[in-house]
Design a protein around this motif. Structure first.
Motif, PDB file in Angstrom:
ATOM      1  N   ASP A  36       1.740   8.263   8.914  1.00  0.00           N
ATOM      2  CA  ASP A  36       2.188   6.888   9.120  1.00  0.00           C
ATOM      3  C   ASP A  36       3.384   6.863  10.066  1.00  0.00           C
ATOM      4  OD1 ASP A  36       0.351   5.528   7.554  1.00  0.00           O
ATOM      5  OD2 ASP A  36       1.612   5.541   5.747  1.00  0.00           O
TER       6      ASP A  36
ATOM      7  N   SER B 280      -8.057   4.850   0.476  1.00  0.00           N
ATOM      8  CA  SER B 280      -7.712   5.480   1.742  1.00  0.00           C
ATOM      9  C   SER B 280      -8.503   6.763   1.912  1.00  0.00           C
ATOM     10  CB  SER B 280      -6.211   5.779   1.795  1.00  0.00           C
ATOM     11  OG  SER B 280      -5.906   6.511   2.952  1.00  0.00           O
TER      12      SER B 280
ATOM     13  N   VAL C  91       3.702  -2.518   4.658  1.00  0.00           N
ATOM     14  CA  VAL C  91       3.528  -1.404   3.726  1.00  0.00           C
ATOM     15  C   VAL C  91       4.253  -1.686   2.406  1.00  0.00           C
ATOM     16  CG1 VAL C  91       3.924   1.065   3.355  1.00  0.00           C
ATOM     17  CG2 VAL C  91       3.207   0.235   5.601  1.00  0.00           C
ATOM     18  N   ASN C  92       5.511  -2.106   2.500  1.00  0.00           N
ATOM     19  CA  ASN C  92       6.248  -2.475   1.287  1.00  0.00           C
ATOM     20  C   ASN C  92       7.391  -3.413   1.623  1.00  0.00           C
ATOM     21  OD1 ASN C  92       8.830  -0.820   1.648  1.00  0.00           O
ATOM     22  ND2 ASN C  92       7.290   0.820   1.684  1.00  0.00           N
TER      23      ASN C  92
ATOM     24  N   GLU D  58       1.162  -3.529  10.132  1.00  0.00           N
ATOM     25  CA  GLU D  58       0.680  -3.654   8.757  1.00  0.00           C
ATOM     26  C   GLU D  58       1.857  -3.557   7.782  1.00  0.00           C
ATOM     27  OE1 GLU D  58      -2.258  -1.351   5.547  1.00  0.00           O
ATOM     28  OE2 GLU D  58      -1.794  -0.442   7.502  1.00  0.00           O
TER      29      GLU D  58
ATOM     30  N   ILE E 265       2.432   5.010   1.076  1.00  0.00           N
ATOM     31  CA  ILE E 265       2.779   5.671   2.330  1.00  0.00           C
ATOM     32  C   ILE E 265       2.022   6.994   2.399  1.00  0.00           C
ATOM     33  CG2 ILE E 265       4.654   6.830   3.573  1.00  0.00           C
ATOM     34  CD1 ILE E 265       6.550   4.723   2.404  1.00  0.00           C
TER      35      ILE E 265
ATOM     36  N   LYS F 136       6.892  -1.804   7.844  1.00  0.00           N
ATOM     37  CA  LYS F 136       5.562  -2.002   8.406  1.00  0.00           C
ATOM     38  C   LYS F 136       5.158  -0.747   9.169  1.00  0.00           C
ATOM     39  CE  LYS F 136       5.956  -7.044   9.087  1.00  0.00           C
ATOM     40  NZ  LYS F 136       5.851  -8.146  10.072  1.00  0.00           N
ATOM     41  N   THR F 137       3.876  -0.638   9.468  1.00  0.00           N
ATOM     42  CA  THR F 137       3.445   0.394  10.394  1.00  0.00           C
ATOM     43  C   THR F 137       3.751  -0.073  11.808  1.00  0.00           C
ATOM     44  OG1 THR F 137       1.220  -0.493  10.730  1.00  0.00           O
ATOM     45  CG2 THR F 137       1.544   0.989   8.838  1.00  0.00           C
TER      46      THR F 137
ATOM     47  N   ARG G 263       0.862  -1.183   0.000  1.00  0.00           N
ATOM     48  CA  ARG G 263       0.000   0.000   0.000  1.00  0.00           C
ATOM     49  C   ARG G 263       0.893   1.226   0.000  1.00  0.00           C
ATOM     50  NH1 ARG G 263       0.269   3.379   4.551  1.00  0.00           N
ATOM     51  NH2 ARG G 263      -0.230   2.482   6.585  1.00  0.00           N
TER      52      ARG G 263
ATOM     53  N   LEU H 148       6.248   4.407  10.715  1.00  0.00           N
ATOM     54  CA  LEU H 148       6.805   3.238  10.036  1.00  0.00           C
ATOM     55  C   LEU H 148       7.959   2.635  10.832  1.00  0.00           C
ATOM     56  CD1 LEU H 148       6.876   4.623   6.375  1.00  0.00           C
ATOM     57  CD2 LEU H 148       5.076   3.265   7.492  1.00  0.00           C
TER      58      LEU H 148
END
Length: 298
Positions: free
Chosen positions: A98, A296, A132-133, A130, A94, A125-126, A92, A100
């Protein structure tokens, strides 16, 4: 004519698959907007800091990559390290706000004819977990022979030479500004002197200050988004390149995209970027969803 031999160096296999300490990064609209401006990005939501440009994903992880590579390669090889390849897999985008958490680990290395590579895997991740990439960075150590190597290779993204015979899906022409590196360095957090100091760049065997490879990659990313994705950052699933030659400030670059496949609701475009007739990016790949897959309220 003889080819210069590489020097045999022992790499440390105990460093493989060992994570770096996590890096924490708070994303702000101001930092996103600064990065977009530093890469001449024309996409309005990037410039307003509403959503991060794709290659901004390297900013939170930048300080993790070199330590991961040097946990396998000897530290004294730092000055021989160059960025060989970069591959982003986006789960998803950024967004500002966020929080991170990024970490990296070397997953493999091998010797080649003109040097050796270390492949670094990075996940972002967050703070809530989660994903993210994911990223694969290939570090290349010039004129160093690590032997047959060990571990995993980075995912493939090779350009099929046969594509050049067909009509391109898009051709994007862009200009690297004279002060590009001086804007990109603070926006990205990359202080490497070969991008900022003429004398040091020449001492390193370069013709002068060179553009950051990731800055050039960022140019190709917004070229792909504007020409092939309607400017929708959310549609970019993957972006990968191999850095072939440096780009100098004031040079013009041309990126040629070819449709190379379609699967799982996405279209793949292979691409190459050239400057003054030489390829500076090879094996480029942009995978773009046929419709927006991330939604989002940001």
């Amino acid at each position: 004519m003889t080819t210069p031999k590489t020097n045999a160096v022992e790499f440390d296999t105990s460093g493989l698959d060992v994570w770096t300490d996590p890096e924490h990064f708070e994303v702000t609209a101001e930092r996103i907007a600064e990065y977009a401006a530093a890469t001449n990005d024309p996409i309005e939501r990037h410039l307003k800091g509403e959503i991060a440009p794709p290659v901004f994903a390297v900013v939170p992880v930048f300080m993790s990559m070199a330590p991961a590579a040097l946990s396998v390669a000897p530290v004294e090889l730092l000055m021989k390290l160059v960025h060989g390849e970069q591959d982003f897999l986006f789960h998803r985008p950024i967004y500002p706000g966020d929080h991170l958490v990024a970490r990296a680990k070397p997953i493999g290395f091998e010797g080649r004819d003109n040097g050796s590579t270390v492949v670094i895997y990075v996940e972002t991740k967050t703070d809530k977990g989660e994903l993210v990439n994911e990223q694969w960075m290939t570090a290349f150590f010039r004129k160093v022979d690590a032997g047959p190597g060990l571990g995993e290779k980075a995912p493939e993204h090779r350009f099929d030479d046969a594509l050049r015979a067909g009509s391109p899906a898009a051709v994007v022409n862009q200009h690297i500004d004279e002060d590009q590196t001086f804007r990109y360095s603070p926006a990205s957090g990359d202080p490497m002197p070969i991008h900022l100091d003429e004398e040091i760049a020449r001492m390193s065997g370069l013709p002068g200050i060179i553009n950051h490879g990731l800055c050039t990659m960022a140019f190709t990313s917004w070229g792909a988004l504007t020409e092939l994705a309607g400017g929708e950052t959310e549609r970019l699933r993957r972006l990968a390149v191999r850095f072939a030659k440096p780009v100098l400030p004031t040079q013009d670059i041309e990126t040629v995209f070819h449709k190379s496949g379609s699967a799982d609701g996405a279209t793949s475009y292979s691409y190459e970027t050239s400057a003054v007739g030489d390829l500076v990016i090879k094996d480029g790949l942009a995978v773009i969803a046929d419709k927006r897959v991330f939604m989002s309220d940001n």
